[in-house]
Scaffold this active site. Sequence first.
Site, short mmCIF file in Angstrom:
data_model
loop_
_atom_site.label_atom_id
_atom_site.label_comp_id
_atom_site.label_asym_id
_atom_site.label_seq_id
_atom_site.Cartn_x
_atom_site.Cartn_y
_atom_site.Cartn_z
CE LYS A 72 -3.95 1.99 2.49
NZ LYS A 72 -4.87 1.87 3.65
CB SER A 148 -8.25 3.67 2.51
OG SER A 148 -7.43 3.08 3.49
CB SER A 172 -8.53 0.82 5.38
OG SER A 172 -9.26 2.00 5.21
N1 GLN Z 1 -13.41 4.15 5.93
C1 GLN Z 1 -12.77 4.64 7.09
C2 GLN Z 1 -12.40 6.09 6.91
O1 GLN Z 1 -12.72 6.61 5.91
C3 GLN Z 1 -11.58 3.79 7.43
C4 GLN Z 1 -10.33 4.18 6.74
C5 GLN Z 1 -9.16 3.32 7.14
O2 GLN Z 1 -9.30 2.32 7.81
N2 GLN Z 1 -8.00 3.79 6.75
O3 GLN Z 1 -11.81 6.70 7.74
#
Ligand code: GLN
Length: 476
Positions: A72, A148, A172
């Site tokens: 990532k 994400s 995410s």
């Molecule tokens: N969807 C969540 C957010 O937008 C989680 C994001 C994540 O885990 N990086 O913050």
Amino acid sequence: MNVASLTIAELRRSYLSGDLSPSEALSSIAVEIDQKDNAIGGYLSFDLDRALADAANIDLSLPLGGIPIAIKDLINVEGHPCSCASKMLHGKYTSPYDATVIRKLREAGAIPFGRTNMDEFAMGSSTENSGIQICRNPHDTTRTPGGSSGGSAAVVAGNTAIAALGTDTGGSIRQPASHCGVVGLKPTYGRVSRYGLVAFASSLDQCGPMTKTVADAALLLEVISGRCDRDSTCLNEDVPSYTGAVGKDIKGLRIGLPAEYFAKGLDPAVKDRIEAAIKTLESLGAEIVPVSLPNTEHAVATYYIIATAEASANLARFDGVRYGHRAEADDLIDLYKKSRAEGFGEEVKRRIILGTYVLSSGYYDAYYLRAQKVRTLIRRDFEEAFQKVDLIVSPVSPTPAFKLGEHHSDPLAMYLADIYTISANLAGICGISVPCGTVSVDGKALPVGLQLLGKPMGEIDLIRAAHAYEASGDAG
Ligand code: GLN
């Protein structure tokens, strides 16, 4: 043969039998990426020459000897670009060092190969907030892969990577794994070092594996876990044999069913799949026990206060002076303002504004402090539930992968869909998404993930149950 469709275990066998060499595997994966990734957008970049150089002299007897792992784009790998899918850093930053997880991967013989797409600075649930390019779900390219870590999920699911690393601040790893039909494991907070990860919300972030099988996830976790003297929140505890948990039966394991996770808002077809999976767990010898997590309804609000507050502090470093994009400006304040206005995308700005607001004097007590108290209540809910059970089972996401653009005008709708994943981050516990079959939407089979949540440092039970479920064949 498409080498990139292999699991870690299969690729290792091909190496050890002499059928393939790491350089042949890397070259073949690069061809696959060239052919397929234009349609998916899972990779932001990859560097075959560098990977081939890394592959020379690799010891194939190591646990991940010669295995390429997609990374990532917020995890630092020395000499590789690291953009967090943000215009703030894209083309403007090369990592000067390896994150601890990368050092551990290298010590185990792995080769970091490819930078995967993501929501900018990991803020989002669809990878649509990437400042660089769209990412599509390989099961239906009109849909998002989730986020994400959408790029990591999409390249593993689309067979352009063997396995990947993602990060999970509020779901995410698990949510894109669920939407793309791969395995994604979020470790206990402190199990894996955060040193070298670009921070989003430091009290919530964890790095973990995204793989084709539970056994692969166990192996990657075993490699990246463990103490690190550069991250004071990384726990000083030995790493047990996670791979040893693979293949153990689940007779007598008590699995909690939280009523709050099956209430309104859950897509009926997803619910059917989850209920079928729970029956399978029961038939494998698990005991299903009702539990209650009464503060679930406050989790989304609590998370979006704490995560944005921490993000507003963490992202202050992108000021046009120290890293990345620097605007033309007349004076210093103007430089800060313009660099940040030009470098950050819409969602990142929204989060910084929200986070600054909840920390500002006058609102701190009403929002931030109160959210910290509710966070404690959420953690206690889990502590109480785990008195009675070893694991908790639930959906990962209320719906299968949604259409690109579906939530564009309504960020709140997207935040609300994080309901089943964010509590685990607030409580610091571990969780996994394991594929549990598909639902049919518009003639396409869309994957559904089953979530198992474990006690702090309870990864062994997670892996044991997820593997037993995977091996049952229930997911089809
Ligand atoms: N969807 C969540 C957010 O937008 C989680 C994001 C994540 O885990 N990086 O913050």
